[in-house]
Design an enzyme around this catalytic site. Structure first.
Site, PDB file in Angstrom:
ATOM      1  N   ARG A 228       0.854  -1.188   0.000  1.00  0.00           N
ATOM      2  CA  ARG A 228       0.000   0.000   0.000  1.00  0.00           C
ATOM      3  C   ARG A 228       0.891   1.239   0.000  1.00  0.00           C
ATOM      4  NH1 ARG A 228      -3.587  -2.385  -1.899  1.00  0.00           N
ATOM      5  NH2 ARG A 228      -5.678  -2.737  -1.078  1.00  0.00           N
ATOM      6  N   HIS A 276      -1.269   0.130  -9.988  1.00  0.00           N
ATOM      7  CA  HIS A 276      -2.010  -0.770  -9.087  1.00  0.00           C
ATOM      8  C   HIS A 276      -2.505  -2.008  -9.848  1.00  0.00           C
ATOM      9  CE1 HIS A 276      -4.404  -0.915  -5.081  1.00  0.00           C
ATOM     10  NE2 HIS A 276      -4.183  -2.125  -5.542  1.00  0.00           N
TER      11      HIS A 276
HETATM   12  N1  LIG Z   1      -1.046  -4.027  -5.383  1.00  0.00           N
HETATM   13  C1  LIG Z   1      -1.999  -4.922  -5.490  1.00  0.00           C
HETATM   14  O1  LIG Z   1      -2.518  -5.174  -6.578  1.00  0.00           O
HETATM   15  C2  LIG Z   1      -2.466  -5.640  -4.257  1.00  0.00           C
HETATM   16  C3  LIG Z   1      -3.309  -6.745  -4.400  1.00  0.00           C
HETATM   17  C4  LIG Z   1      -3.694  -7.427  -3.263  1.00  0.00           C
HETATM   18  C5  LIG Z   1      -3.241  -7.038  -2.020  1.00  0.00           C
HETATM   19  N2  LIG Z   1      -2.427  -5.960  -1.908  1.00  0.00           N
HETATM   20  C6  LIG Z   1      -1.941  -5.544  -0.580  1.00  0.00           C
HETATM   21  O2  LIG Z   1      -1.269  -6.629   0.029  1.00  0.00           O
HETATM   22  C7  LIG Z   1      -1.597  -6.617   1.420  1.00  0.00           C
HETATM   23  C8  LIG Z   1      -1.309  -7.955   2.050  1.00  0.00           C
HETATM   24  O3  LIG Z   1      -2.264  -8.910   1.633  1.00  0.00           O
HETATM   25  P1  LIG Z   1      -2.327 -10.363   2.330  1.00  0.00           P
HETATM   26  O4  LIG Z   1      -3.489 -11.083   1.773  1.00  0.00           O
HETATM   27  O5  LIG Z   1      -0.992 -11.003   2.279  1.00  0.00           O
HETATM   28  O6  LIG Z   1      -2.619  -9.920   3.843  1.00  0.00           O
HETATM   29  P2  LIG Z   1      -2.490 -10.798   5.167  1.00  0.00           P
HETATM   30  O7  LIG Z   1      -2.626 -12.250   4.847  1.00  0.00           O
HETATM   31  O8  LIG Z   1      -3.415 -10.183   6.155  1.00  0.00           O
HETATM   32  O9  LIG Z   1      -0.974 -10.569   5.628  1.00  0.00           O
HETATM   33  C9  LIG Z   1      -0.509  -9.396   6.150  1.00  0.00           C
HETATM   34  C10 LIG Z   1       0.912  -9.609   6.649  1.00  0.00           C
HETATM   35  O10 LIG Z   1       1.420  -8.367   7.122  1.00  0.00           O
HETATM   36  C11 LIG Z   1       1.901  -8.540   8.448  1.00  0.00           C
HETATM   37  N3  LIG Z   1       1.726  -7.316   9.233  1.00  0.00           N
HETATM   38  C12 LIG Z   1       0.601  -6.603   9.415  1.00  0.00           C
HETATM   39  N4  LIG Z   1       0.848  -5.566  10.241  1.00  0.00           N
HETATM   40  C13 LIG Z   1       2.156  -5.632  10.567  1.00  0.00           C
HETATM   41  C14 LIG Z   1       3.005  -4.860  11.400  1.00  0.00           C
HETATM   42  N5  LIG Z   1       2.539  -3.798  12.063  1.00  0.00           N
HETATM   43  N6  LIG Z   1       4.285  -5.229  11.525  1.00  0.00           N
HETATM   44  C15 LIG Z   1       4.757  -6.327  10.872  1.00  0.00           C
HETATM   45  N7  LIG Z   1       3.999  -7.120  10.081  1.00  0.00           N
HETATM   46  C16 LIG Z   1       2.711  -6.767   9.933  1.00  0.00           C
HETATM   47  C17 LIG Z   1       1.065  -9.656   9.028  1.00  0.00           C
HETATM   48  O11 LIG Z   1       1.721 -10.202  10.149  1.00  0.00           O
HETATM   49  P3  LIG Z   1       1.085 -11.432  10.966  1.00  0.00           P
HETATM   50  O12 LIG Z   1       1.156 -12.592  10.001  1.00  0.00           O
HETATM   51  O13 LIG Z   1       1.986 -11.587  12.099  1.00  0.00           O
HETATM   52  O14 LIG Z   1      -0.316 -11.058  11.297  1.00  0.00           O
HETATM   53  C18 LIG Z   1       0.970 -10.591   7.818  1.00  0.00           C
HETATM   54  O15 LIG Z   1       2.121 -11.387   7.735  1.00  0.00           O
HETATM   55  C19 LIG Z   1      -3.068  -6.210   1.426  1.00  0.00           C
HETATM   56  O16 LIG Z   1      -3.449  -5.682   2.681  1.00  0.00           O
HETATM   57  C20 LIG Z   1      -3.082  -5.146   0.358  1.00  0.00           C
HETATM   58  O17 LIG Z   1      -2.774  -3.901   0.945  1.00  0.00           O
HETATM   59  C21 LIG Z   1      -2.030  -5.253  -3.009  1.00  0.00           C
END
Ligand SMILES: NC(=O)c1ccc[n+]([C@@H]2O[C@H](COP(=O)([O-])OP(=O)(O)OC[C@H]3O[C@@H](n4cnc5c(N)ncnc54)[C@H](OP(=O)(O)O)[C@@H]3O)[C@@H](O)[C@H]2O)c1
Length: 313
Positions: A228, A276
């Site tokens: 993000r 994006h």
């Molecule tokens: N550019 C694009 O097209 C696109 C597409 C899809 C998603 N995204 C982005 O990718 C993000 C991640 O997606 P996801 O499905 O992988 O999410 P997810 O499964 O919820 O994983 C989030 C990860 O971030 C870690 N995290 C969150 N807060 C943190 C902090 N304060 N310090 C350290 N680590 C932290 C979490 O740690 P824990 O495992 O310990 O909870 C987890 O490992 C989405 O939220 C979105 O913003 C972008």
């Protein structure tokens, strides 16, 4: 009959119509899908949602058992005070593969120095006698080891990279040096020749990459940010690019999207902007996840991918 509202942008309905109906049939659900305005809000059982859709006030949806987000990121809905229903985010095989391909593609671009190769197609044979590093000699760091980050880390390990990952809670992933917490972040950044940030947008992750943390990275490091836009302090990144502390950045997400034409990232010689497009939910696979969650809701089973609203993701 289960009544489902499709509350995404209307232009996405043609992509989802057949996929959702097929997924509901496959899951044995007797469900009917309505467009906004077609059914009384208090008759709706589930809301298939995206922040780009027309529903911002969940108050009239008194009967809805869950809001099923079509996006992985939930920052635009998680703080909605009218939302009292469980909120599920999207974890979709198509989304995951898209992110893996984006991340590995851009890591390989940096690892292989493709920009220099492509720019020097000028008849000069530039072999300096050196041996280019293999992936195992290249340290890549993935910030965020959730559904998407862990998949990218696995793929980078499979390509042979020396991979470190960082997350809020400690993880164990074969082949990945997993770190967590503030000390873990400092350690991770200090070894990040190439950094891939796939963290969600929360108050804790805002400006995580700032003047102090960018300074911890090896000089000339590359950053790939498909997470993000809020993860990066833009002024600090531009300053670090200008001094050469950061060699190049590939940015897919921004604080303001579309990225305004006058934004300095567009003209910066060491920035690649992608609009994006790192990963999209795919109608077929995302619909299967929606159907499974509705099946669970109807069976009284716990929902998949429930968002922790206090944590913000
Ligand atoms: N550019 C694009 O097209 C696109 C597409 C899809 C998603 N995204 C982005 O990718 C993000 C991640 O997606 P996801 O499905 O992988 O999410 P997810 O499964 O919820 O994983 C989030 C990860 O971030 C870690 N995290 C969150 N807060 C943190 C902090 N304060 N310090 C350290 N680590 C932290 C979490 O740690 P824990 O495992 O310990 O909870 C987890 O490992 C989405 O939220 C979105 O913003 C972008």
């Amino acid at each position: 009959m289960i009544r489902v509202l499709f509350a995404d942008k209307a232009e996405n309905w043609p992509r989802y119509e057949a996929a959702l109906n097929a997924a509901f049939a496959q899951a044995g659900l007797n469900a009917e899908v309505f467009q906004p305005g077609e059914a009384a809000p208090d008759s709706i059982d589930y809301i298939v949602y995206s922040p780009q859709g027309p529903v911002q006030d969940f108050t009239p949806f008194t009967r809805a058992k869950a809001v099923l987000n079509l996006w992985a990121g939930v920052e635009r809905v998680v703080g909605n005070a009218t939302l009292t229903q469980p909120l599920c985010r999207m974890v979709d095989a198509g989304l995951e593969r898209g992110m893996v391909e984006y991340a590995t593609g851009h890591v390989l671009r940096y690892h292989l120095g493709l920009d220099a190769t492509l720019a020097q197609q000028d008849g000069i044979w530039r072999h300096d006698g050196g041996v280019p590093p293999l992936a195992r000699n290249r340290s890549v760091v993935v910030l965020g080891l959730g559904a998407l980050g862990a998949a990218c880390a696995h793929a980078l390990v499979a390509l042979g990279f020396d991979v470190t990952g960082w997350s809020r809670t400690q993880k164990e992933i074969t082949g990945v040096a997993c770190l967590s917490g503030p000390d873990g972040l400092n350690q991770a950044l200090s070894r990040a020749e190439i950094l891939v940030s796939i963290l969600p947008d929360t108050p804790e992750t805002t400006d995580l990459l700032n003047a102090q943390t960018l300074a911890l990275m090896p000089k000339g490091a590359a950053i790939i940010n498909p997470g993000r836009g809020t993860l990066i302090d833009d002024d600090a990144l531009l300053a670090a690019l200008n001094t050469g502390q950061i060699g190049h950045a590939t940015l897919d997400v921004f604080r303001i999207e579309p990225l305004p034409p006058e934004h300095p990232y567009w003209a910066h010689p060491r920035v690649t902007v992608t609009p994006h497009i790192a990963a999209e939910s795919r109608a077929e696979t995302a619909s299967e996840v929606v159907a499974e969650n509705i099946r669970r809701g109807e069976a009284g089973e716990p929902f998949l991918y429930l968002v922790d609203r206090a944590r913000g993701y």
